[in-house]
Design a protein around this motif. Structure first.
Motif, PDB file in Angstrom:
ATOM      1  N   TYR A 131      -2.652   7.534  -8.689  1.00  0.00           N
ATOM      2  CA  TYR A 131      -1.953   6.706  -7.708  1.00  0.00           C
ATOM      3  C   TYR A 131      -0.441   6.907  -7.715  1.00  0.00           C
ATOM      4  O   TYR A 131       0.238   6.477  -6.780  1.00  0.00           O
ATOM      5  CB  TYR A 131      -2.274   5.231  -7.935  1.00  0.00           C
ATOM      6  CG  TYR A 131      -3.690   4.874  -7.587  1.00  0.00           C
ATOM      7  CD1 TYR A 131      -4.124   4.844  -6.270  1.00  0.00           C
ATOM      8  CD2 TYR A 131      -4.615   4.576  -8.584  1.00  0.00           C
ATOM      9  CE1 TYR A 131      -5.433   4.525  -5.947  1.00  0.00           C
ATOM     10  CE2 TYR A 131      -5.929   4.250  -8.278  1.00  0.00           C
ATOM     11  CZ  TYR A 131      -6.333   4.234  -6.960  1.00  0.00           C
ATOM     12  OH  TYR A 131      -7.627   3.916  -6.639  1.00  0.00           O
ATOM     13  N   LYS A 145       7.098  12.439   0.103  1.00  0.00           N
ATOM     14  CA  LYS A 145       5.889  11.897   0.711  1.00  0.00           C
ATOM     15  C   LYS A 145       5.808  12.290   2.188  1.00  0.00           C
ATOM     16  O   LYS A 145       4.767  12.754   2.667  1.00  0.00           O
ATOM     17  CB  LYS A 145       5.873  10.381   0.562  1.00  0.00           C
ATOM     18  CG  LYS A 145       4.511   9.756   0.838  1.00  0.00           C
ATOM     19  CD  LYS A 145       4.601   8.247   0.911  1.00  0.00           C
ATOM     20  CE  LYS A 145       5.006   7.609  -0.390  1.00  0.00           C
ATOM     21  NZ  LYS A 145       4.993   6.135  -0.306  1.00  0.00           N
ATOM     22  N   TRP A 202       0.382   2.765   6.088  1.00  0.00           N
ATOM     23  CA  TRP A 202       0.230   2.272   4.715  1.00  0.00           C
ATOM     24  C   TRP A 202       0.624   3.331   3.700  1.00  0.00           C
ATOM     25  O   TRP A 202       1.226   3.026   2.671  1.00  0.00           O
ATOM     26  CB  TRP A 202      -1.214   1.823   4.495  1.00  0.00           C
ATOM     27  CG  TRP A 202      -1.408   1.105   3.202  1.00  0.00           C
ATOM     28  CD1 TRP A 202      -1.872   1.606   2.028  1.00  0.00           C
ATOM     29  CD2 TRP A 202      -1.100  -0.275   2.943  1.00  0.00           C
ATOM     30  NE1 TRP A 202      -1.897   0.641   1.050  1.00  0.00           N
ATOM     31  CE2 TRP A 202      -1.435  -0.527   1.593  1.00  0.00           C
ATOM     32  CE3 TRP A 202      -0.600  -1.322   3.726  1.00  0.00           C
ATOM     33  CZ2 TRP A 202      -1.280  -1.778   1.008  1.00  0.00           C
ATOM     34  CZ3 TRP A 202      -0.449  -2.568   3.134  1.00  0.00           C
ATOM     35  CH2 TRP A 202      -0.779  -2.779   1.804  1.00  0.00           C
ATOM     36  N   ASP A 203       0.283   4.595   3.970  1.00  0.00           N
ATOM     37  CA  ASP A 203       0.621   5.676   3.031  1.00  0.00           C
ATOM     38  C   ASP A 203       2.122   5.731   2.764  1.00  0.00           C
ATOM     39  O   ASP A 203       2.558   5.918   1.626  1.00  0.00           O
ATOM     40  CB  ASP A 203       0.162   7.033   3.582  1.00  0.00           C
ATOM     41  CG  ASP A 203      -1.332   7.249   3.400  1.00  0.00           C
ATOM     42  OD1 ASP A 203      -1.979   6.374   2.790  1.00  0.00           O
ATOM     43  OD2 ASP A 203      -1.849   8.270   3.867  1.00  0.00           O
ATOM     44  N   GLU A 207       1.812   3.170  -0.499  1.00  0.00           N
ATOM     45  CA  GLU A 207       1.199   4.019  -1.515  1.00  0.00           C
ATOM     46  C   GLU A 207       2.275   4.765  -2.309  1.00  0.00           C
ATOM     47  O   GLU A 207       3.184   5.359  -1.733  1.00  0.00           O
ATOM     48  CB  GLU A 207       0.260   5.045  -0.871  1.00  0.00           C
ATOM     49  CG  GLU A 207      -0.955   4.443  -0.187  1.00  0.00           C
ATOM     50  CD  GLU A 207      -2.060   4.069  -1.152  1.00  0.00           C
ATOM     51  OE1 GLU A 207      -1.797   3.974  -2.371  1.00  0.00           O
ATOM     52  OE2 GLU A 207      -3.193   3.856  -0.678  1.00  0.00           O
ATOM     53  N   ARG A 208       2.143   4.746  -3.635  1.00  0.00           N
ATOM     54  CA  ARG A 208       3.030   5.574  -4.455  1.00  0.00           C
ATOM     55  C   ARG A 208       2.582   7.028  -4.348  1.00  0.00           C
ATOM     56  O   ARG A 208       1.426   7.307  -4.029  1.00  0.00           O
ATOM     57  CB  ARG A 208       3.019   5.081  -5.901  1.00  0.00           C
ATOM     58  CG  ARG A 208       3.596   3.683  -6.045  1.00  0.00           C
ATOM     59  CD  ARG A 208       3.757   3.277  -7.500  1.00  0.00           C
ATOM     60  NE  ARG A 208       2.473   3.122  -8.169  1.00  0.00           N
ATOM     61  CZ  ARG A 208       1.761   2.002  -8.142  1.00  0.00           C
ATOM     62  NH1 ARG A 208       2.197   0.947  -7.456  1.00  0.00           N
ATOM     63  NH2 ARG A 208       0.613   1.922  -8.779  1.00  0.00           N
ATOM     64  N   LEU A 213      -2.227  11.512  -3.029  1.00  0.00           N
ATOM     65  CA  LEU A 213      -1.519  11.903  -1.810  1.00  0.00           C
ATOM     66  C   LEU A 213      -1.064  13.354  -1.844  1.00  0.00           C
ATOM     67  O   LEU A 213      -1.153  14.055  -0.837  1.00  0.00           O
ATOM     68  CB  LEU A 213      -0.315  10.985  -1.582  1.00  0.00           C
ATOM     69  CG  LEU A 213      -0.610   9.545  -1.150  1.00  0.00           C
ATOM     70  CD1 LEU A 213       0.683   8.815  -0.830  1.00  0.00           C
ATOM     71  CD2 LEU A 213      -1.541   9.512   0.052  1.00  0.00           C
ATOM     72  N   ARG A 337     -10.888   2.747   1.772  1.00  0.00           N
ATOM     73  CA  ARG A 337      -9.503   2.339   2.027  1.00  0.00           C
ATOM     74  C   ARG A 337      -9.467   0.977   2.704  1.00  0.00           C
ATOM     75  O   ARG A 337      -8.595   0.153   2.396  1.00  0.00           O
ATOM     76  CB  ARG A 337      -8.795   3.388   2.885  1.00  0.00           C
ATOM     77  CG  ARG A 337      -7.413   2.969   3.312  1.00  0.00           C
ATOM     78  CD  ARG A 337      -6.641   4.099   3.931  1.00  0.00           C
ATOM     79  NE  ARG A 337      -6.186   5.042   2.926  1.00  0.00           N
ATOM     80  CZ  ARG A 337      -5.326   6.031   3.179  1.00  0.00           C
ATOM     81  NH1 ARG A 337      -4.853   6.192   4.391  1.00  0.00           N
ATOM     82  NH2 ARG A 337      -4.950   6.841   2.226  1.00  0.00           N
ATOM     83  N   ARG A 340      -9.722  -1.616   0.115  1.00  0.00           N
ATOM     84  CA  ARG A 340      -8.448  -1.768  -0.601  1.00  0.00           C
ATOM     85  C   ARG A 340      -7.427  -2.509   0.261  1.00  0.00           C
ATOM     86  O   ARG A 340      -6.716  -3.397  -0.219  1.00  0.00           O
ATOM     87  CB  ARG A 340      -7.889  -0.398  -0.991  1.00  0.00           C
ATOM     88  CG  ARG A 340      -8.673   0.338  -2.057  1.00  0.00           C
ATOM     89  CD  ARG A 340      -8.051   1.689  -2.325  1.00  0.00           C
ATOM     90  NE  ARG A 340      -6.714   1.545  -2.883  1.00  0.00           N
ATOM     91  CZ  ARG A 340      -5.711   2.388  -2.651  1.00  0.00           C
ATOM     92  NH1 ARG A 340      -5.887   3.421  -1.859  1.00  0.00           N
ATOM     93  NH2 ARG A 340      -4.536   2.195  -3.207  1.00  0.00           N
ATOM     94  N   ASP A 341      -7.365  -2.146   1.529  1.00  0.00           N
ATOM     95  CA  ASP A 341      -6.427  -2.811   2.449  1.00  0.00           C
ATOM     96  C   ASP A 341      -6.724  -4.302   2.544  1.00  0.00           C
ATOM     97  O   ASP A 341      -5.809  -5.143   2.525  1.00  0.00           O
ATOM     98  CB  ASP A 341      -6.520  -2.190   3.850  1.00  0.00           C
ATOM     99  CG  ASP A 341      -5.994  -0.764   3.900  1.00  0.00           C
ATOM    100  OD1 ASP A 341      -5.376  -0.326   2.914  1.00  0.00           O
ATOM    101  OD2 ASP A 341      -6.213  -0.089   4.919  1.00  0.00           O
TER     102      ASP A 341
END
Length: 369
Positions: A131, A145, A202-203, A207-208, A213, A337, A340-341
């Motif tokens: 993550y 990113k 969201w990414d 997201e880290r 990713l 996902r 998770r969301d």
């Protein structure tokens, strides 16, 4: 395919390394010097905001133009990528691993208190590796990113174009290949036309940057999303006119839902009073949009994405499950996902989220799920 040949083909050559280095160097330089809209990102917890230069469409068009000129003048072969598919796959995987190693070490050593670079270390090596540790790591001024997802989308198109050139060379150019290339090409071009919408996903905002990713952007997107093209290169498919028309409708409906939902969300975040389908938006608790596509399903953009993925595979017919790897994988990913969301939103918005769920009971598929 012989196992020995496969293993040999997976060994990166210096040529495949050179292709990768030139590709990333071009993206870095062109992304820095070419003009583009400077889009502010969301406000982070510490009050800071990153800014993204959304010039991806110009970067992509210039790159394709340069490659076309280079091919015309015999400086390079249009099949340079499809000739080295497995080499490039393994080289990109190794690069992704090395990038993540650097990100992990630098993240662990970071003492930053800012939201973008503050380390989030759980002590679980697998969790932190997968993550990530930092939200928005940079390298020589490049937001990694944003850079990696741009590289993945462009890489997907370049692989497809090289497959297209190979199909002409093989004499396997077909209606199915045309449909596949057309749908993917339109989807990728549309992504870069609306690149600024990516800044509110969201990414980007939550997201880290971990191996999930890095690997997903650089390896998974370009090399697995193009499986249909590779399959059509070696398999002949005859589609009926009705099947081709139906395929076009699936793509069109998927595009309208996917793009429409993402646009509504992006515009709502910029202006909560912007009209949705010609009417004032219905907002739950002053924070959650419950109008338009977001009043039909809580993750309606995922439905559009799944229909698009299906449209990329339908040109391959139904004789093999291999071309359907992408939509099957995407279905599993998006359900995971979505879960998770939902958990994060329930924790963040609490009663507001519960009210939204009562108002919009469907998660992705209206009346089904």
């Amino acid at each position: 395919m012989d196992l020995g040949f496969l293993l040999q083909a997976l060994i990166p050559s210096w040529n495949s390394v050179a292709v990768l280095v030139i590709f990333f160097a071009y993206l870095a330089v062109a992304g820095y010097i070419l003009p583009g809209k400077l889009v502010p990102g969301v406000t982070l917890q510490d009050g800071s905001r990153l800014h993204y230069r959304c010039n991806g469409l110009l970067v992509l068009l210039l790159l394709v133009g340069l490659l076309g000129v280079g091919s015309k003048m015999n400086f390079l072969s249009p099949t340079v990528i499809s000739d080295r598919g497995l080499e490039l796959l393994s080289a990109t995987f190794i690069f992704s691993f090395l990038v993540m190693l650097v990100l992990y070490i630098s993240g662990c050593r970071s003492h930053s208190k800012g939201s973008s670079l503050k380390p989030h270390i759980t002590g679980n090596l697998i969790h932190d590796w997968w993550y990530g540790i930092q939200l928005n790591p940079h390298f020589i001024g490049i937001d990694l990113k944003f850079f990696f997802v741009r590289a993945g989308m462009m890489g997907w198109l370049l692989i497809n174009l090289s497959i297209l050139a190979k199909s002409v060379e093989y004499g396997s150019f077909s209606q199915s290949m045309i449909l596949y290339q057309l749908f993917c090409g339109l989807y990728i071009l549309d992504y870069f036309v609306h690149e600024e919408y990516m800044t509110s996903t969201w990414d980007i905002i939550a997201e880290r940057l971990g191996f999930m990713l890095v690997f997903g952007d650089l390896v998974w997107i370009p090399f697995t999303f193009s499986i249909q093209g590779w399959w059509l290169l070696n398999n002949k498919v005859e589609l009926t006119t009705a099947a081709a028309i139906a395929n076009c409708f699936v793509f069109l409906i998927g595009y309208l839902v996917f793009r429409g939902a993402n646009k509504q969300k992006h515009m709502f975040k910029k202006n909560p009073k912007a009209l949705i389908w010609g009417k004032p938006p219905k907002v739950i608790g002053g924070k959650l949009l419950a109008s338009g596509y977001w009043g039909i399903a809580r993750h309606s953009n995922y439905l559009g994405d799944l229909l698009l993925a299906l449209s990329f595979s339908l040109p391959c017919g139904i004789s093999s499950p291999i071309p359907y790897f992408y939509p099957i994988y995407l279905f599993i990913l998006l359900v995971w996902r979505e879960r998770r969301d939902e958990a994060r939103c329930a924790d963040k918005y609490k009663e507001i989220w519960a009210e939204y769920c009562r108002l919009v009971p469907w998660r992705i598929f209206p009346y089904l799920y």
